[in-house]
Scaffold this active site. Structure first.
Site, PDB file in Angstrom:
ATOM      1  N   CYS A  96       0.858  55.513  36.462  1.00 22.01           N
ATOM      2  CA  CYS A  96       0.272  54.235  35.695  1.00 22.01           C
ATOM      3  C   CYS A  96      -1.350  53.925  35.950  1.00 22.01           C
ATOM      4  O   CYS A  96      -1.644  54.191  36.942  1.00 22.01           O
ATOM      5  CB  CYS A  96       1.168  53.032  36.341  1.00 22.01           C
ATOM      6  SG  CYS A  96       0.701  51.564  35.739  1.00 22.01           S
ATOM      7  N   GLU A 126       3.791  56.291  45.716  1.00 22.31           N
ATOM      8  CA  GLU A 126       2.487  55.743  45.148  1.00 22.31           C
ATOM      9  C   GLU A 126       1.562  55.836  46.454  1.00 22.31           C
ATOM     10  O   GLU A 126       0.483  56.110  46.285  1.00 22.31           O
ATOM     11  CB  GLU A 126       2.621  54.411  44.719  1.00 22.31           C
ATOM     12  CG  GLU A 126       1.210  53.786  44.215  1.00 22.31           C
ATOM     13  CD  GLU A 126       1.471  52.302  43.908  1.00 22.31           C
ATOM     14  OE1 GLU A 126       2.498  51.921  43.310  1.00 22.31           O
ATOM     15  OE2 GLU A 126       0.625  51.508  44.280  1.00 22.31           O
ATOM     16  N   ASN A 224       9.644  47.629  43.884  1.00 17.16           N
ATOM     17  CA  ASN A 224       9.516  46.242  43.162  1.00 17.16           C
ATOM     18  C   ASN A 224      10.801  45.532  43.235  1.00 17.16           C
ATOM     19  O   ASN A 224      11.094  44.496  43.381  1.00 17.16           O
ATOM     20  CB  ASN A 224       8.475  46.308  41.877  1.00 17.16           C
ATOM     21  CG  ASN A 224       9.566  47.023  40.890  1.00 17.16           C
ATOM     22  OD1 ASN A 224      10.092  46.063  40.115  1.00 17.16           O
ATOM     23  ND2 ASN A 224       9.348  48.185  40.424  1.00 17.16           N
TER      24      ASN A 224
END
Ligand code: SF4
Length: 312
Positions: A96, A126, A224
């Site tokens: 991203c 990440e 998330n």
């Protein structure tokens, strides 16, 4: 039964782009294409891409010579990029752009001679990617208590960056602890937490004021989605993270008149629709939406696939 849907919910621009990269790579180069790690953390997305010819691997050693290789939306360490380059693998990078922005920000801080602290969750891809993109050692902190335990002199020039999918409130607490701990510190406050994460968190807070129970549609390994569940729960509403309608438990709704539904950034809308359908089979259902933000974010595809787009 009244169902209130959080808006925004579900796919963010980074996830839309990552899935499109795999689909267009399959169209342009033909199957199989190899994806390192789940392209986004959602089993339904992964299974549907597998059915179209994508192969998911955890290590580049599983990718045959010359095979089209895609890096997932979470980003990768420099060593992974270097390994792919040394093998001349044709790579499409679905990291991203907002994760890449954090990588670049971290590199700039280190170039300024600052010790870098990453606020994030150990083991998340990440976090591994961001730590592995920085040439100098990076210190990971996950909680305010971790800040107290840091073995770094308080006058060391430090900087921090954050994982993109954290709870805004938790992160604010950790940043405040860092500012108390270090005299020479810079960082982006909570701005590394991406727009999609922030908007979905605001929406779930609004939802919690209106409903008896909240369902968060998302994978158990989706950062998330987990934060959305925690935020709903902290706001005082029973909150359940479910992968899809098969995990619904009727006992959750025994005394509920109003159910809120949201979805993590990697959860497809079809899963939300399935849950509404499941309710509609048991109850007379009305559906409303509570809107916390409008989103119009779009990230372009990598150049080789943009040409495929233009040719259609
Ligand atoms: S959640 Fe945010 S950082 Fe992650 S892919 Fe979506 S837009 Fe990008």
């Amino acid at each position: 039964m009244k169902v209130i849907l959080a808006q925004p919910r579900g796919f963010c621009a980074g996830v839309v782009r990552a899935i499109e990269i795999v689909e267009r790579a399959l169209q342009k180069f033909g199957p199989p294409v190899y994806v390192r790690h789940e392209i986004v953390h959602n089993k339904h997305v992964v299974e549907s891409l597998k059915a179209k010819g994508a192969r998911f691997v955890e290590d580049l050693s599983e990718v045959p010579p010359n095979a089209v290789t895609i890096f997932s939306a979470h980003g990768v360490a420099k060593s992974v990029e270097e390994e792919a380059a040394s093998r001349n693998l044709p790579v499409l990078n679905a990291t991203c752009p907002l994760v890449t922005k954090v990588h670049n920000q971290g590199k700039r801080y280190v170039a300024q001679g600052r010790r870098l602290i990453l606020i994030g969750h150990a083991g998340h891809p990440e976090v591994e990617g961001t730590m592995g993109q920085i040439a100098e050692p990076v210190t990971l902190v996950q909680t305010e208590n971790d800040v107290d335990r840091l073995d770094i002199p308080s006058d060391t020039p430090v900087a921090y960056v954050t994982q993109t999918t954290l709870s805004v409130d938790d992160t604010r607490g950790i940043i405040a602890a860092l500012h108390k701990r270090f005299t020479n510190i810079v960082g982006p406050e909570t701005r590394d937490i991406c727009y999609a994460t922030q908007n979905r968190q605001t929406a779930v807070r609004e939802l919690s004021k209106l409903v008896d129970v909240i369902l968060v549609v998302g994978a158990k390994n989706s950062s998330n989605s987990n934060r959305l569940r925690e935020i709903g729960e902290e706001a005082g509403t029973p909150c359940y993270l479910i992968a899809d309608g098969s995990e619904l438990d009727a006992s959750w709704f025994k005394n509920a008149k109003t159910v809120g539904i949201t979805a993590g950034a990697s959860a497809p809308e079809v899963l939300v629709e399935e849950i509404i359908d499941a309710f509609a089979q048991r109850y007379a259902v009305s559906v409303e939406t509570v809107s916390a933000a409008e989103e119009g974010v779009f990230f372009p595809l990598p150049r080789p696939l943009r040409e495929t787009q233009a040719a259609e």
